[in-house]
Each structure stands twice: as C-alpha cells, then as structure tokens.
Design an enzyme around this catalytic site. Structure first.
Site, PDB file in Angstrom:
ATOM      1  N   HIS A  34      -8.392 -18.545 -39.556  1.00 34.41           N
ATOM      2  CA  HIS A  34      -9.644 -19.202 -39.163  1.00 34.41           C
ATOM      3  C   HIS A  34      -9.940 -18.936 -37.679  1.00 34.41           C
ATOM      4  O   HIS A  34     -11.100 -18.753 -37.291  1.00 34.41           O
ATOM      5  CB  HIS A  34      -9.549 -20.710 -39.383  1.00 34.41           C
TER       6      HIS A  34
ATOM      7  N   GLY B  92     -14.022 -14.812 -44.539  1.00 38.27           N
ATOM      8  CA  GLY B  92     -12.804 -14.019 -44.576  1.00 38.27           C
ATOM      9  C   GLY B  92     -12.753 -13.108 -45.800  1.00 38.27           C
ATOM     10  O   GLY B  92     -13.101 -13.508 -46.909  1.00 38.27           O
TER      11      GLY B  92
ATOM     12  N   LYS C 266     -10.119 -12.395 -47.091  1.00 44.58           N
ATOM     13  CA  LYS C 266      -9.057 -13.025 -47.890  1.00 44.58           C
ATOM     14  C   LYS C 266      -9.610 -13.580 -49.210  1.00 44.58           C
ATOM     15  O   LYS C 266      -8.992 -13.462 -50.254  1.00 44.58           O
ATOM     16  CB  LYS C 266      -8.418 -14.135 -47.042  1.00 44.58           C
TER      17      LYS C 266
ATOM     18  N   VAL D 229      -6.039 -12.070 -42.142  1.00 43.04           N
ATOM     19  CA  VAL D 229      -4.977 -12.234 -41.146  1.00 43.04           C
ATOM     20  C   VAL D 229      -3.695 -12.616 -41.886  1.00 43.04           C
ATOM     21  O   VAL D 229      -3.701 -13.485 -42.764  1.00 43.04           O
ATOM     22  CB  VAL D 229      -5.355 -13.316 -40.110  1.00 43.04           C
TER      23      VAL D 229
END
Ligand code: AMP
Length: 305
Positions: free
Chosen positions: A41, A168, A170, A197
């Site tokens: 984040h 993200g 992700k 990340v």
C-alpha cells in the site's frame, strides 16, 4: 502529523478542493484501500504522491464484498498505524468513513454488476464479491472526484483537475474489472496499475499474511516460486509447461490449490499456449489462488515474451 483525517464524503470533497487551491495544484491522486496497510500500500501511496499535486487515500472495510461475516469481522483494523504509514509517504488526506456514511440506507438497491469477468477465478469461489467491490469502488471514485477548488487561471484543461486512481497488480482481476467499469461507464478517472510488492523471499504482501503460522508462511512460498518458474520460461522463450508448475504447487501438502492458469491480462480468458510444446510468445498473466491454512492467497505474474 501533516495528514488530515476526514470521515464524511462532504469533508473529503471540501478538503480535496481546499488543498488543490492551497497548493495551486491541478491533479489529484486517489488510493482506495481497506486498511491494515503494508509496504504494498505504501508503494501505491508513494506512486500517487510522486505524480499528483494532492493525494487522498481511503480506508474502508466494505461489507458488501465479504460473503463471510466471520472474514469481515476478523479483517484487521489498524487506523492509527495506517495514518502513520500514509503520512510518511506524503499523503495529504485520508477518508475513513463509517459503514453508515457509505450505505446510509443499508444495502444499496442499485449496484454495479461485474458480469462474466467477475464470475470466473476469484468470483467463482466468492459469489457476489466483485459486484460488491465494484459498487464501493464506483462510490469511492465519485466521492474523491476533484470538482471545484482549482485556482483561477489554472493550467488544468478546461478547469478540471487531472484525476488518477491507483490499484495494485496484486489483485489482477479487480484491476481488470475496475478498468472495464471505468471504460464501460465513462468514469472521468485514469486508472494506474502498480506492480506487486513482495517480501524478500517472494511472498506477495497481503493484509491476510498475518494469519499464517510460520510453517504455513513457508509453505505459501510455493505460489510465488511456481509463478517465477513460468516467468523464467517465458523470458527464456521456452514452452511454459504449466502442468509441471501445477505439480510443484501440488507437492506442497499445506497448500490446497484452487486455480493456476495463464490468461489474457484483459479478458482473463485462458491462453491456449499454456501447455503446448512451442515457446511462449506474446503477453500473458499467470494467476494462482490457493488456501494455505486458514487463509486464501492470490498471486500473479505478468508474462511477456
Ligand atoms: P486492499 O486494502 O487489500 O483492498 O488493497 C488496496 C490496494 O492495495 C489494492 O489496489 C491492492 O491491489 C493494493 N495492494 C495490496 N497488496 C499489494 C501488494 N503486495 N503490492 C501492490 N499493491 C498491493
């Protein structure tokens, strides 16, 4: 602490406009989150702060996207630490509304429907999840929309501030769906994707990782290892041989594999080249989901060859 906390949509709008005016700025970056923030984040926030005059983040655990009340209840809430993290990244404003502020009439009658793209992969095991997620993202993107507050004579086109929202990689399916919603429904916002990340050992950072025991966390590393294997094969222009990567994941007894496939990054339709003997060419996305102990983990890696 320079960062400011607001809890109502009206304050967010007013404060965003005030900050744009005060800074003589013409761009606003927005980072929606559910809190329990980690370095992933922080990277989103840093990317937004670097590209915009004013950056706002939101922290809201959205009941509409949780199928399971227990999962909703145990979702970590760490507002003070979250504020510190966002402050350190230079975020100006945090919007942390109550459930009543976002859903004053209880469950909304009209919602965003994610359609077939929201029914596969994560959507297949979490029915209604993406309708709930898109509905709140739509609301949040509207709340944070910069209207008014631009300085007189601002360089911004037609007096409107540039508006960018950060998501993200992700959560690849969420990202693909947000992009489709924004395109299909003409939201005046640019969607910016931020690469995943990871911890040093490769595990993708997630607010849910804290629920893994040491042994489960170690076992969970097989997800990123299997993805890396496919990435290396794509980079080396070799056949992907997805079945051998699936086998690697299945060899880990603590990991219960849900899906593992190589798909088109926009449509999330499986690519036929996955299992062929020919070298992988083009653009793909390897996506994986598995249950490790009590936690459902997702990860993905872009493939380009
Ligand atoms: P969440 O609070 O989990 O809903 O996530 C808020 C935003 O942070 C979403 O756009 C996520 O995709 C993004 N995000 C979560 N984990 C990571 C990560 N490890 N790397 C990059 N972005 C992330």
């Amino acid at each position: 602490m320079a960062i400011k906390l607001v809890t109502t949509a009206a304050e967010l709008r007013a404060e965003g406009a005030r900050l744009l005016k005060e800074k003589g700025g013409s761009s606003l970056g927005f980072v929606p989150t559910m809190g329990a923030l980690h370095s992933g984040h922080a990277t989103l926030a840093r990317t937004a702060v670097a590209a915009n005059d004013v950056t706002a983040a939101s922290i809201f655990v959205n009941p509409l996207q949780f199928g399971d009340a227990v999962d909703l209840d145990r979702y970590p809430r760490t507002l003070e630490a979250d504020m510190d993290l966002l402050d350190a990244e230079g975020v100006d404003l945090v919007f942390a509304p109550s459930v009543e502020e976002v859903y004053p009439d209880g469950q909304p009658l009209v919602r965003v429907t994610s359609g077939p793209l929201g029914e596969k992969w994560e959507g297949a095991s979490r029915p209604g999840h993406f309708d709930g997620a898109l509905t709140v993202v739509a609301k949040l993107l509207h709340y944070a929309l910069p209207i008014g507050g631009l300085p007189a004579g601002s360089a911004a086109d037609g007096g409107a501030a540039a508006y960018r929202a950060y998501f993200g990689q992700k959560d690849a399916q969420q990202l693909a769906l947000v992009r489709r919603m924004v395109a299909d429904l003409n939201f005046p916002v640019e969607i910016v994707a931020v690469p995943t990340v990871r911890a040093e050992d490769g595990l993708a950072l997630s607010s849910r990782n804290r629920f893994l025991s040491a042994e489960e966390r170690e076992a969970a590393l097989v997800l990123s290892r299997a993805l890396r294997l496919l990435e290396q094969r794509a980079d080396a222009h070799e056949p992907l041989d997805l079945p051998s990567a699936v086998e690697l994941v299945r060899s880990q007894p603590l990991v219960e594999l849900d899906y593992f496939d190589v798909v088109d990054p926009r449509t999330l339709e499986p690519l036929a080249e996955n299992c062929q003997d020919t070298p992988f060419r083009g653009e793909g996305l390897a996506i994986i989901a598995a249950k490790v102990g009590p936690v459902r983990l997702i990860d993905n890696i872009p493939l380009n060859s």
